[in-house]
Motif scaffolding. Structure first.
Motif, PDB file in Angstrom:
ATOM      1  N   PRO A 251      -3.493  -7.128   8.790  1.00 37.85           N
ATOM      2  CA  PRO A 251      -3.708  -8.560   8.548  1.00 37.85           C
ATOM      3  C   PRO A 251      -2.408  -9.270   8.171  1.00 37.85           C
ATOM      4  N   GLY A 252      -2.153 -10.400   8.837  1.00 35.46           N
ATOM      5  CA  GLY A 252      -1.004 -11.239   8.470  1.00 35.46           C
ATOM      6  C   GLY A 252       0.319 -10.873   9.113  1.00 35.46           C
ATOM      7  N   VAL A 253       0.415  -9.664   9.711  1.00 40.68           N
ATOM      8  CA  VAL A 253       1.679  -9.280  10.368  1.00 40.68           C
ATOM      9  C   VAL A 253       1.407  -8.761  11.776  1.00 40.68           C
ATOM     10  N   GLY A 254       2.430  -8.782  12.625  1.00 40.39           N
ATOM     11  CA  GLY A 254       2.291  -8.301  13.991  1.00 40.39           C
ATOM     12  C   GLY A 254       1.994  -6.799  14.020  1.00 40.39           C
ATOM     13  N   ALA A 255       1.054  -6.386  14.885  1.00 39.61           N
ATOM     14  CA  ALA A 255       0.663  -4.973  14.971  1.00 39.61           C
ATOM     15  C   ALA A 255       1.632  -4.211  15.877  1.00 39.61           C
ATOM     16  N   THR A 256       2.889  -4.139  15.426  1.00 42.42           N
ATOM     17  CA  THR A 256       3.880  -3.379  16.177  1.00 42.42           C
ATOM     18  C   THR A 256       3.640  -1.891  15.941  1.00 42.42           C
ATOM     19  N   THR A 257       4.324  -1.068  16.728  1.00 40.80           N
ATOM     20  CA  THR A 257       4.112   0.378  16.623  1.00 40.80           C
ATOM     21  C   THR A 257       4.341   0.881  15.200  1.00 40.80           C
ATOM     22  N   ASP A 258       5.381   0.338  14.546  1.00 47.27           N
ATOM     23  CA  ASP A 258       5.711   0.858  13.212  1.00 47.27           C
ATOM     24  C   ASP A 258       5.196  -0.027  12.075  1.00 47.27           C
ATOM     25  N   ALA A 259       4.282  -0.954  12.375  1.00 47.69           N
ATOM     26  CA  ALA A 259       3.733  -1.804  11.309  1.00 47.69           C
ATOM     27  C   ALA A 259       2.962  -0.943  10.301  1.00 47.69           C
ATOM     28  N   LYS A 260       2.948  -1.389   9.047  1.00 50.74           N
ATOM     29  CA  LYS A 260       2.157  -0.693   8.022  1.00 50.74           C
ATOM     30  C   LYS A 260       0.686  -0.992   8.263  1.00 50.74           C
ATOM     31  N   ARG A 261      -0.127   0.088   8.321  1.00 49.60           N
ATOM     32  CA  ARG A 261      -1.538  -0.117   8.633  1.00 49.60           C
ATOM     33  C   ARG A 261      -2.440   0.230   7.447  1.00 49.60           C
ATOM     34  N   LEU A 262      -3.489  -0.560   7.265  1.00 53.46           N
ATOM     35  CA  LEU A 262      -4.496  -0.236   6.264  1.00 53.46           C
ATOM     36  C   LEU A 262      -5.271   0.989   6.721  1.00 53.46           C
ATOM     37  N   PRO A 263      -5.738   1.840   5.787  1.00 56.44           N
ATOM     38  CA  PRO A 263      -6.672   2.877   6.204  1.00 56.44           C
ATOM     39  C   PRO A 263      -7.965   2.210   6.691  1.00 56.44           C
ATOM     40  N   LEU A 264      -8.628   2.841   7.644  1.00 59.07           N
ATOM     41  CA  LEU A 264      -9.810   2.260   8.275  1.00 59.07           C
ATOM     42  C   LEU A 264     -10.840   1.787   7.243  1.00 59.07           C
ATOM     43  N   ASN A 265     -11.059   2.608   6.187  1.00 62.82           N
ATOM     44  CA  ASN A 265     -12.113   2.239   5.232  1.00 62.82           C
ATOM     45  C   ASN A 265     -11.722   1.077   4.321  1.00 62.82           C
ATOM     46  N   GLU A 266     -10.495   0.582   4.450  1.00 59.67           N
ATOM     47  CA  GLU A 266     -10.112  -0.595   3.666  1.00 59.67           C
ATOM     48  C   GLU A 266     -10.026  -1.859   4.519  1.00 59.67           C
TER      49      GLU A 266
END
Ligand SMILES: [Zn+2]
Length: 757
Positions: A251-266
Motif C-alpha cells: 500500500p502507498g508504494v510501487g510494487a517493484t520487485t524489491d518493494a517491501k511487502r506485507l505478509p499476506l495475513n496483514e
C-alpha cells in the motif's frame, strides 16, 4: 432507465439542420490566433479514426482470454507496445509484481433439505467461437475472497447493503452464523461480503438475478444480449474503499520487485469471509429450498420461485481456496514530449487486461485509445507540435482492483504531483449518449469538447443529444429549466471502479472519465460471453461510437495539451460545491426528521399496532436524534470560492487576447504551474478519516457503496455513519481547503492581470 429514445430521435430529426461543428469563438485558454490553429488541427484529428481499425484492434485483443498473469495478457501488452511504436511514439513497458489470487478450490453444495452440487461453470456455445477456450479461461470466482470452508443455513439479504440487514432484523431474521445469498447490483460487489461479515455471516454468495441483467430485461445470450442461466459475473471483492486499491501487499508504494511487502495475513483489503459468485441457474435450487418470512416485495427477483429470506432450511457448504501468487503486470506507456511546456503533462489511460476475453470491458475503449494514439502520431508527422507532454497508458491489472494504474501512480507520485495537469480515463464503450464524469474544474471544458463532436446516429452534437435526452428524462419542471438555461450540463462526480482513482483520489490530479452508452442492454459483464461475437452482434456493431470516442478523447487530449492557459474553470466548481453544501444540510435535516418521527411512532406504539400477528415484525431500534451541526465555515468558504471564481473568469477573459504576445511566456508558465496545483488544494495530506490513502476532500468512493461517489465524503459519511462530531470537524477541514483554493485562484488572477501590461 431506458425509455423515450424514440422521442429523442424525433427531436434529433427536427433539429438536424443545426450548424455543425459549433461556433468560432476562441477556445477557453487560447488566444484568437492560437484557437484558429487549434481548430484546424482538431478538424484533421477528427477525420483520422476509422471504424475498421477499431474492429481489427478488438478482434486482435479479445481473441484469447487475457487476465493478469495469462500468456495473452503479456502478448497484448507487447502488441500494444508495437502499435504505439508503429505510430511513431516513444513507448515502453513498465512492470510491477502484484498479489493476484486465482481459484484453487471452489465447492458449493446444498446438503439440506435436498442435495444440489452447483455447476460453477459457464458452458461453451457453438455459435460463439471464443466461448470454448476453456484451458485459458479463469474459472468463475471473486478475487481476494478470504479462504474458508463453511457449512451453514442460507439467509437471503437482497442486495446485501446495510439497510437490507435493518429490514431483516425487523423480520426477526439474523445473518449471524449464516451463509448469505445476495443479488448482484445496487452497490459495488465487494460491499456485500464486507457488510455480511460485519453482521456475523460466515460466507457469502452473490448471484445475478434475471430481473437485473437476465431474461426480465431482454432475450438471453446467444439469442439476445442478456445473461443466460449459467452466465456468471466474476470480479474483485478487495475492500479497496476502506483501505486502498492497488496491490494489497504494497500500500502507498510501487510494487517493484524489491518493494517491501506485507505478509499476506496483514493485508487489510482481503475479504474476511469466503465469497463466490454464482449464476441464476445455480442460485435457483438454493433459493427455491428456502423458507421463513417472505422477502419484502422490493427484494424479489424474476425467478419462478417464491422468495423467502430464511434462515434455511436450505443448508449449504461453501469452500473457497485461492492460489495466493505474485504475478507480473505490464503497463504500456507512450510519451509525446511537449514542445513549449514539456514539464506539464496530460495523462490518458485505459486498461488492457480483462476477466476473460473482454471485448466490451475493456477492449471497446482500449481500441479507441489506440486509434487516438495513431491519430496523434499522424498529426505529429504532419507538423503538429503539442505544447505540453502527452502520456498514453494502457494499464494492466485493472480488473483485480486498479493494480497497474495505482502502482504506476504510486511509483511516480512525486513527478505526477509536480507535472500532471489532467488525467483522462475511459474503460468501456457502447452505443448512445455521451457520459461525462470528472472534476468540476473541467466541467466547462468537457462540455465544450462535447459541443464539437458529432453524434453518429442523429448528426447532432453529442452535447445537444445529451441535453435533449436529459430534458426528456428530467423529473421536474425546475430540472428541465436548468437543463435549458445553464451553460453547461452537470458532469457526475467520480467515485471509483476505474483507473482514475489513484490520480484523482490519491494524488489530487483533476480527472475525467468518458464513454458512450445507454442504448444497448448488456448481460455479459465479466463473463466468458463478453467477447468479439457478442460485441459485434449486440453492441456498437459498426464501431461508429468507438470512432466517436476516439474523436472525443483525441480532441480532449489535444485541446488540453495545446492551450496556452490550461482550460480550468472555477465557476462550475463553486456552483457544484454550493450544491453539495445544500445537499449536506438537507441530509442532516432529513435524518433528524426521520429519527424524530420513528421515535414518536415507537412512543405511540404504532409498530406494535400494525404488526400482523401471523407475520410479526420487530420494532425498529430507537435512535438519538442527530444534533445540529455548524455549517457556517463551509458556507463562508463556498462564497469566497464563488467570488474568486468570478474574478478569475474576468481576468482570463481580459488576458485571452494577449496570450500569444511575445514577452508573456514566463507569466503564462507561472500561471500554468499554479493551475496544475489547484486540484491538489482540494486534498489533505492526512487523507479522509480512517482511510488516509484517499486524500481528496470533495470526491471519494463510498465506504458502503464502493463505486458510487460520496461527495464531500468526510462530512457526508460522518452524517450517514452517525459520527456527528467528526462531520463537524470535517466541515472545518473542507472549508479550509476551499479557502486555500480560492486564495490560489486569486493568485492566478493576479498573474493573468500582468499579461500584456
Ligand atoms: Zn474495465
Amino acid at each position: 432507465m431506458r425509455r423515450n429514445y424514440a422521442v429523442v430521435f424525433l427531436l434529433a430529426l427536427l433539429l438536424s439542420c443545426t450548424a455543425f461543428p459549433a461556433g468560432d469563438e476562441p477556445l477557453a485558454g487560447y488566444s484568437a490566433a492560437a484557437s484558429r490553429g487549434e481548430r484546424d488541427w482538431e478538424g484533421k484529428l477528427r477525420a483520422i479514426p476509422q471504424a475498421a481499425n477499431l474492429r481489427e484492434y478488438m478482434h486482435r485483443m479479445s481473441a484469447r482470454p487475457h487476465h493478469v498473469g495469462s500468456p495473452y495478457d503479456k502478448d497484448n501488452a507487447e502488441w500494444i507496445l508495437g502499435q504505439f511504436k508503429s505510430f511513431g511514439l516513444d513507448a515502453r513497458i513498465e512492470s510491477f509484481d502484484v498479489l493476484f489470487p486465482t481459484p484453487k478450490t471452489r465447492i458449493l453444495e446444498m446438503i439440506e433439505p435436498s442435495r444440489y452440487a452447483a455447476a460453477l461453470e459457464e458452458p461453451a456455445l457453438a455459435v460463439d467461437p471464443t466461448s470454448g477456450q476453456k484451458s485459458e479461461q479463469l474459472p468463475t470466482y471473486n478475487a481476494y475472497s478470504g479462504d474458508g470452508d463453511v457449512t451453514a443455513p442460507l439467509v437471503f439479504v437482497n442486495y446485501g447493503l446495510p439497510g437490507d440487514y435493518e429490514e431483516l432484523e425487523r423480520l426477526g431474521v439474523s445473518a449471524r452464523g449464516a451463509i448469505v445469498i445476495a443479488k448482484y447490483g445496487e452497490s459495488w460487489r465487494g460491499i456485500k461480503p464486507k457488510v455480511a461479515a460485519e453482521h456475523g455471516a460466515v460466507g457469502c454468495l452473490i448471484y445475478s438475478d434475471p430481473r437485473d441483467d437476465g431474461y426480465f430485461v431482454e432475450a438471453v445470450f446467444p439469442e439476445g444480449p442478456m445473461r443466460n442461466s449459467y452466465g456468471v459475473q466474476r470480479g474483485s471483492v478487495m475492500d479497496f474503499a476502506s483501505s486502498n486499491p492497488g496491490d494489497p501487499l504494497t500500500p502507498g508504494v510501487g510494487a517493484t520487485t524489491d518493494a517491501k511487502r506485507l505478509p499476506l495475513n496483514e493485508a487489510p483489503s482481503i475479504t474476511k469471509i469466503p465469497v463466490l459468485p454464482i449464476s441464476y441457474g445455480d442460485a435457483r435450487p438454493l433459493l427455491a429450498a428456502m423458507k421463513g418470512p417472505m422477502a419484502p416485495a422490493r427484494w424479489r427477483g424474476a425467478l419462478d420461485i417464491t422468495y423467502h429470506v430464511g434462515p434455511g432450511p436450505a443448508k449449504v457448504r461453501l469452500k473457497v481456496e485461492s492460489n495466493w501468487d505474485i504475478k507480473r503486470l505490464y503497463n504500456v506507456v507512450a510519451k509525446i514530449p511537449g514542445s513549449v511546456a514539456p514539464s506539464e503533462w496530460i495523462v490518458r489511460g485505459n486498461h488492457h487486461d480483462a476477466w476473460v476475453n473482454g471485448a466490451d470491458d475493456p477492449v471497446s475503449a482500449q481500441a479507441a485509445l489506440l486509434e487516438e494514439a495513431r491519430a496523434l502520431g499522424e498529426l505529429l508527422k504532419q507538423g503538429w507540435k503539442p505544447r505540453r507532454t502527452i502520456i498514453y497508458c494502457a494499464w494492466d491489472g485493472e480488473e483485480p482492483m486498479l493494480l497497474g494504474s495505482t502502482e504506476w501512480a504510486e511509483m511516480h507520485a512525486n513527478e505526477l504531483a509536480r507535472h500532471a495537469a489532467v488525467y483522462v480515463n475511459t474503460d468501456a464503450n457502447s452505443r448512445g449518449l455521451i457520459e461525462m464524469e470528472g472534476s468540476h474544474s473541467l466541467e466547462a471544458f468537457i462540455n465544450d469538447v462535447a459541443r464539437d463532436i458529432q453524434d453518429p446516429e442523429t448528426g447532432l452534437s453529442v452535447w445537444k443529444r445529451r441535453q435533449l435526452s436529459d430534458i426528456v428524462r428530467a423529473s421536474s419542471a425546475n430540472d428541465r429549466s436548468i437543463l435549458r438555461t445553464r451553460r453547461d450540463l452537470r458532469i457526475r462526480p467520480l467515485g471509483s471502479g476505474s483507473d482514475y482513482t489513484a490520480f484523482l483520489d490519491h494524488l489530487g490530479i483533476a480527472s475525467l472519465n468518458l464513454s458512450y452508452g445507454g442504448e444497448d442492454p448488456a448481460g455479459i459483464y465479466h463473463s466468458i460471453y463478453d467477447d468479439f461475437y457478442w460485441y459485434t452482434h449486440f453492441s456498437d456493431i459498426d464501431f461508429v461510437y468507438g470512432r466517436a470516442l476516439a474523436q472525443t478523447i483525441g480532441v480532449t487530449v489535444m485541446r488540453l495539451a495545446d492551450a496556452e492557459v490550461l482550460p480550468f474553470d472555477f465557476t462550475n466548481l463553486a456552483d457544484t460545491v454550493k450544491m453539495y453544501n445544500r445537499e449536506l444540510q438537507e441530509l442532516l435535516r432529513d435524518r433528524q426528521e426521520e429519527s424524530r418521527e420513528r421515535n414518536q411512532e415507537l412512543d405511540e406504539g404504532a409498530f406494535r399496532a400494525v404488526s400482523d400477528p401471523r407475520r410479526p415484525a420487530v420494532d425498529p431500534v430507537r435512535e438519538e436524534v442527530p444534533p445540529f451541526i455548524n455549517f457556517a465555515p463551509l458556507q463562508n468558504s463556498v462564497d469566497t470560492l464563488a467570488q474568486s471564481a468570478e474574478r478569475y473568469q474576468k481576468s482570463i477573459a481580459k488576458a485571452q487576447d494577449k496570450l500569444s504576445e511575445p514577452g508573456s511566456a514566463a507569466l503564462i508558465q507561472a500561471v500554468n504551474e499554479k493551475l496544475i496545483q489547484l486540484e491538489r488544494r482540494l486534498t489533505s495530506p492526512e487523507g479522509l478519516p480512517r482511510r488516509p490513502w484517499y486524500k481528496h476532500l470533495l470526491y471519494a468512493p463510498g465506504v458502503y457503496t464502493g463505486y458510487s461517489p460520496k461527495t464531500v465524503p468526510g462530512v457526508r459519511e460522518g452524517i450517514e455513519l452517525k459520527r456527528y462530531s467528526e462531520a463537524e470537524k470535517e466541515i472545518v477541514r473542507v472549508a479550509q481547503a476551499l479557502a486555500d483554493a480560492a486564495a490560489a485562484i486569486d493568485a492566478v488572477s493576479q498573474l493573468l492581470g500582468k499579461i500584456g501590461n
